[in-house]
Scaffold this motif. Structure first.
Motif: not given
Ligand code: MG
Length: 298
Positions: A214-224
């Motif tokens: 796998g290695g898929e994006v789990f969550h994008a952090i915003d901001p920072g």
């Protein structure tokens, strides 16, 4: 002003309406790598540019635990309770034995020097997993500027000392955490920081043979960015972010935020029942009691 933001109503049951976000120490330059020692009732954390590891306890307050710290960054404990530390200065990972002596766990891979180990976790089988981005050798601020010899990877060191590159496809792996059942490994990718590079948490599936997929994006952090991440006993992921600490459910949605007045770098659970969150944020350390318990060992 409220200290939290509930993006999902359930977050109101995770926080305590009358528990403050309390600044417990300040005056540092860039704090990181908090780790709780329940048996000693104290917190250790790194002030990277000032080359120190500090110790804080509710009764005794602040003291210096180690100086120089070899520009220590991330800290954790192994299953025997020993301190495991990432050091930019030695480009290695060390273990502090119970008698105080220091053992180098890893400082090279296939004959080449590591970059600057950043964050570390220990799995229940005793294997030590650490990230090795190049932040600590880019400048002299958080270590010694030096030549990069290896790509930025996540490594696993087995109890017999064998080292293997487990994650090779991220730009700058940083914080790490296993899910409570250790079937998932979360890895934060912080890119080049402050640019438009990846600022997200990826999820890998841990096979019964120890291999990752796998290695898929789990969550994008915003901001920072998700510099440091920790897991609670229900598998929620608590991540550093530019505006505080974000709580992310196992399905990847943002549950809520604890708002902190400085840029958060890392966090750990601790306190009497592992119900407190200790937060390192730029120049200060903050603590808050939650209605959650962390997975931190031991
Ligand atoms: Mg980090």
């Amino acid at each position: 002003m409220s200290f939290f933001q509930a993006n999902d109503p359930v977050f109101r049951t995770y926080v305590l309406g009358n528990a403050p976000v309390k600044q417990i120490a300040t005056g540092f330059d860039w704090v990181e790598g908090p780790v709780w020692f329940g048996d000693a009732g104290c917190l250790l954390f790194s002030d990277i540019p000032n080359n120190r590891i500090h110790r804080w306890s509710p009764g005794a307050g602040m003291s210096v635990y180690r100086e120089p710290s070899n520009f220590a960054n991330g800290n954790t404990r192994d299953r025997q309770g020993r301190l495991v530390t990432c050091e930019h200065g030695t480009r290695g990972v060390t273990r502090t034995e119970l008698d105080g002596s220091i053992t180098v766990i890893a400082d090279s891979f296939r004959g080449k020097r590591l970059n600057s180990p950043n964050d570390v976790v220990v799995k229940s089988d005793g294997s030590i997993w650490f990230s090795d981005p190049h932040y600590g050798i880019m400048t002299d601020y958080e270590g010694h500027r030096g030549e990069q010899e290896l790509p930025c990877c996540v490594y696993r060191v087995d109890p017999d000392g064998r080292i293997e590159a487990m994650v090779t496809e991220l730009q700058c792996p940083n914080g790490l955490a296993f899910s409570p059942d250790e079937t998932r490994l979360y890895v934060a990718d912080t890119g080049r920081m402050f640019h438009s590079d990846p600022q997200h948490i990826c999820v890998f599936h841990v096979g019964s043979n120890g291999k990752l997929s796998g290695g898929e994006v789990f969550h994008a952090i915003d901001p920072g960015c998700a510099d440091g991440i920790r897991i609670d006993t229900d598998g929620n992921l608590w991540s550093s972010a530019g505006d505080g600490v974000h709580c992310i459910a196992p399905d990847g949605h943002l549950v809520g935020k604890i708002l902190v007045p400085e840029h958060v770098s890392n966090l750990c659970f601790g306190g009497r029942a592992k119900h407190q969150l200790f937060i390192t944020a730029t120049t200060s350390v903050y603590a808050i009691s939650l209605n959650r318990r962390g997975m931190q060992h031991p």
